[in-house]
Motif scaffolding. Structure first.
Motif, mmCIF file in Angstrom:
data_model
loop_
_atom_site.group_PDB
_atom_site.id
_atom_site.type_symbol
_atom_site.label_atom_id
_atom_site.label_comp_id
_atom_site.label_asym_id
_atom_site.label_seq_id
_atom_site.Cartn_x
_atom_site.Cartn_y
_atom_site.Cartn_z
ATOM 1 N N VAL A 54 35.039 8.398 -25.580
ATOM 2 C CA VAL A 54 33.817 8.421 -25.181
ATOM 3 C C VAL A 54 33.581 6.788 -25.801
ATOM 4 O O VAL A 54 33.601 6.730 -26.922
ATOM 5 N N LEU A 79 35.821 15.713 -24.520
ATOM 6 C CA LEU A 79 35.901 14.513 -23.942
ATOM 7 C C LEU A 79 36.964 13.545 -24.705
ATOM 8 O O LEU A 79 36.690 13.347 -25.991
ATOM 9 N N THR A 112 34.625 8.586 -20.669
ATOM 10 C CA THR A 112 33.274 8.645 -20.529
ATOM 11 C C THR A 112 32.615 7.703 -21.067
ATOM 12 O O THR A 112 33.032 7.007 -22.298
ATOM 13 N N LYS A 113 31.180 7.432 -21.082
ATOM 14 C CA LYS A 113 30.549 6.432 -21.944
ATOM 15 C C LYS A 113 29.107 7.045 -21.818
ATOM 16 O O LYS A 113 28.433 7.746 -21.059
ATOM 17 N N VAL A 132 26.717 13.310 -24.569
ATOM 18 C CA VAL A 132 27.873 14.081 -24.788
ATOM 19 C C VAL A 132 28.110 15.557 -24.194
ATOM 20 O O VAL A 132 28.808 15.780 -23.553
ATOM 21 N N ILE A 154 34.525 15.193 -28.959
ATOM 22 C CA ILE A 154 35.254 13.953 -28.545
ATOM 23 C C ILE A 154 36.491 13.740 -29.128
ATOM 24 O O ILE A 154 36.851 13.919 -30.225
ATOM 25 N N ASN A 186 27.834 15.158 -20.339
ATOM 26 C CA ASN A 186 29.016 14.841 -20.057
ATOM 27 C C ASN A 186 30.221 15.970 -20.010
ATOM 28 O O ASN A 186 30.866 16.434 -18.897
#
Length: 285
Positions: free
Chosen positions: A107, A104, A65-66, A92, A144, A95
């Motif tokens: 990231v 995640l 993800t970004k 974050v 993350i 997401n």
């Protein structure tokens, strides 16, 4: 990991045909895609929700993800910058919720320092060290797994490397090779290079790979498309390149996945390497 993944930026084009969107991502996985690139601001959460619906526990697919921007429904642009540390943390969490996970894996921090697109203004101009501190905290908390960077300069990457950087996403293609030195630095440091806009042409300021006569000549000689030549060149240009071409069309998806089978001889490689690189890094604002 497969060197060709799937980027979900175009998936929201199927917003009113959710079943097709689900089938497309499922087909990508069937074709061997084992890493997906997404963001909460892709279709205001649509891409994330589709990926959540598609993925099964035994798929073994890495979702990247970004953050650094948030959805902006009704605004002049569909997203707004979100660069402050507290905004990064909130992104974050967004997401995590839309993907339905508690961690995640990777990231990417979209820095907006370079490349085509918007530039930060006012309180959105944030020091990289402050952002990395927030990202490191999130990693330490287990929210993350790994940290990546996007739209970053080579000086920014050098500053960030001690924090542990897994990948860099910058605009890069056969016809826009401004970041060649950064690509080499990533290769030396074991950092994956993940080009976005790999065929150029996303904005009027950007040259297009498929406009190049040399690309058409090589494509004709191999019986493939110019787009396939542009993607195959990236794979063969450096061993740390990972591709995330996006599409909302199954036929294009299958064509993208087939580029790993394309091999250039020395003459074709020299023809492509001789194509002029022209900067496409013009900011929109």
């Amino acid at each position: 990991m497969s060197r060709i993944g799937y980027g979900a930026a175009q998936l929201p084009r199927l917003h009113d045909r959710r079943g097709e969107a689900v089938a497309l991502v499922r087909r990508a996985i069937e074709l061997g895609v084992d890493h997906l690139d997404t963001a909460e601001f892709y279709g205001f959460g649509f891409a994330n929700h589709v990926i959540r619906e598609v993925l099964r526990p035994d798929d073994d697919v890495l979702v990247v993800t970004k953050i650094g921007a948030d959805p902006n429904p009704g605004g002049p642009l569909p997203l707004r910058t979100a660069q402050r540390p507290e905004q990064l943390r909130a992104s974050v969490e967004d997401n995590l919720r839309s993907l339905g996970v508690d961690r995640l894996p990777v990231v990417n921090l979209r820095r907006l320092d370079t490349g085509p697109g918007v530039r930060p203004h006012g309180d959105q101009v944030v020091d990289l060290d402050d952002q990395l501190a927030a990202m490191t905290e999130l990693r330490d908390e287990g929210k993350i797994g790994a940290i990546g960077l996007s739209s970053v300069t080579i000086d920014g990457l050098r500053r960030a490397l001690p924090a542990g950087i897994a990948c860099v996403q910058n605009a890069y293609s056969l016809v826009a090779r401004d970041d060649e030195e950064m690509l080499r630095l990533c290769a030396a440091e074991g950092v994956a290079w993940v080009p976005f806009f790999p065929l150029g042409g996303a904005f009027p300021s950007m040259p297009k790979v498929t406009d190049e006569p040399a690309v058409h000549a090589v494509a004709g000689s191999l019986g493939v498309t110019p787009s396939q030549v542009g993607l195959a060149w990236l794979l063969q240009h450096a061993p740390n390149v990972l591709l995330i071409p996006g599409t909302a069309d199954t036929a294009h998806l299958e064509a993208n996945m087939a580029v790993s089978d394309i091999v250039f001889d020395d003459a074709a490689r020299a023809t492509l390497d001789a194509v002029e690189s022209r900067s496409g890094n013009v900011p929109l604002g």
